[in-house]
Design an enzyme around this catalytic site. Structure first.
Site, PDB file in Angstrom:
ATOM      1  N   VAL A  34       0.913  -1.269  -0.275  1.00 35.58           N
ATOM      2  CA  VAL A  34       0.046  -0.028  -0.076  1.00 35.58           C
ATOM      3  C   VAL A  34       0.885   1.162  -0.035  1.00 35.58           C
ATOM      4  O   VAL A  34       0.202   2.579  -0.326  1.00 35.58           O
ATOM      5  CB  VAL A  34      -1.034   0.004   1.172  1.00 35.58           C
ATOM      6  CG1 VAL A  34      -1.976  -0.962   1.094  1.00 35.58           C
ATOM      7  CG2 VAL A  34      -0.314  -0.245   2.464  1.00 35.58           C
ATOM      8  N   TYR A  41       3.189   2.782  15.536  1.00 36.35           N
ATOM      9  CA  TYR A  41       1.844   2.057  15.341  1.00 36.35           C
ATOM     10  C   TYR A  41       0.905   3.209  16.003  1.00 36.35           C
ATOM     11  O   TYR A  41      -0.088   3.642  15.249  1.00 36.35           O
ATOM     12  CB  TYR A  41       1.778   0.839  15.838  1.00 36.35           C
ATOM     13  CG  TYR A  41       0.156   0.252  15.649  1.00 36.35           C
ATOM     14  CD1 TYR A  41      -0.069  -0.320  14.520  1.00 36.35           C
ATOM     15  CD2 TYR A  41      -0.735   0.080  16.458  1.00 36.35           C
ATOM     16  CE1 TYR A  41      -1.200  -0.800  14.180  1.00 36.35           C
ATOM     17  CE2 TYR A  41      -1.965  -0.478  16.596  1.00 36.35           C
ATOM     18  CZ  TYR A  41      -2.195  -0.957  15.232  1.00 36.35           C
ATOM     19  OH  TYR A  41      -3.468  -1.634  15.040  1.00 36.35           O
TER      20      TYR A  41
END
Length: 310
Positions: A57, A143
């Site tokens: 991606v 994250y």
């Protein structure tokens, strides 16, 4: 509908592919297999409405889709702390590329965000209005902050381009197809118990989590995508039943049996002390709440891991 699921060969993504196909959609599963697995989607290979696209991606993509579910990102601490820069790129570049694709193809797009945007919360339970308490430079920040940035991008694209977006914040999820060495507490405990290894608890076991079975989670995501354009979120999707980590360990031991003992180790840096979603918005807007009891879901998950280990 033609649905594109990024991270579709992952634990949650593969279950979402199952649900969308069962609902009659055509599904394109996009994955670079950094943490996903061919085994998770092997059963779909003969389905004429399913296709696999090996792609990262972080690289722009041209494709046609009516709906995009953006799940692509390492999601367990073991994985994202091993590749922190790649994780941030997956969150940020991945969001930009999928948002650009949604603009080009006229698709609706859903961001699979996370309860980790709340960090180690000072508000309990966590509502969508809470802005969070996140360490921006810690070992989990690749994250946590990556997902926070992705949310910001989604809302900026909506403000600038009137793009129909959806954002859900996923709380701890478990079930079949979890990776046995992903470092998540449910998979850790089950694998340790099946091998008669010590059950390792980090901290004194009093910190809490709320565990949602994967079938319930993907149902909530599909419901969110189907809502009118004026509902954008973020919406918490998770199980509001809070349990301590020690209670979880004892529950797993009761289901598995065996001879494992419980061992306590120091708590990792920035590990949240409490995690419990307020799902009032999901109940009101999606008519959604989890249905699978923890004991039942753990039983299904234990059966899956027995098949892997035995």
């Amino acid at each position: 509908m033609k649905a594109l699921v990024t991270g579709g060969a992952g634990f949650i993504g593969s279950h979402l592919c199952d649900l969308l196909l069962a609902s009659g959609h055509e599904v394109i599963c996009l994955d670079n297999f950094s943490t996903g697995s061919d085994e998770n989607i092997r059963h779909l290979s003969n389905n004429a409405r399913f296709s696999l696209l090996r792609h990262d991606v972080t690289v722009p993509l041209q494709a046609e889709a009516d709906e995009i579910f953006n799940l692509a990102c390492p999601a367990s601490p073991v994985h994202y702390q091993r590749i922190p820069i790649e994780t941030t790129k997956a969150c940020v570049y991945g969001a930009i590329n999928m948002l650009d694709l949604a603009c080009a193809s006229g698709a609706r797009i859903l961001q699979a965000s996370t309860s980790e945007v709340y960090g180690d919360p000072q508000v309990h339970p966590q509502t969508e209005a809470y802005w969070g308490h996140v360490n921006p430079i810690g070992p989990r920040s690749c994250y946590d902050e990556g997902k926070r940035c992705a949310e910001a991008l989604f809302f900026d694209y909506r403000r600038r381009s009137q793009l129909p977006i959806k954002v859900v914040r996923i709380f701890n999820t478990y079930g079949p197809r979890m990776h046995p060495s992903d470092g998540r507490v449910v998979s850790n405990f089950i694998v340790q118990a099946l091998r008669n290894d010590p059950i390792t608890i980090y901290g004194d076991g009093s910190h809490t989590r709320s565990f949602c079975y994967v079938d319930d989670l993907v149902d909530g995501m599909a419901r969110m995508m189907a809502t009118p354009d004026d509902l954008v979120g973020p919406v918490n999707i998770g199980n509001p039943t809070e349990v301590t980590i020690l209670e979880l360990a004892e529950l797993v031991l009761g289901i598995v049996g065996g001879k494992s003992k419980i061992e306590f180790k120091p708590l990792p840096e920035d590990d949240p002390q409490q995690r419990q979603p307020d799902i009032g918005l999901a109940r009101a807007a999606l008519d959604w709440s989890p249905r699978v009891a923890l004991e039942d879901g753990l039983g299904q998950t234990v059966r899956y891991f027995r098949g892997l280990i035995n």
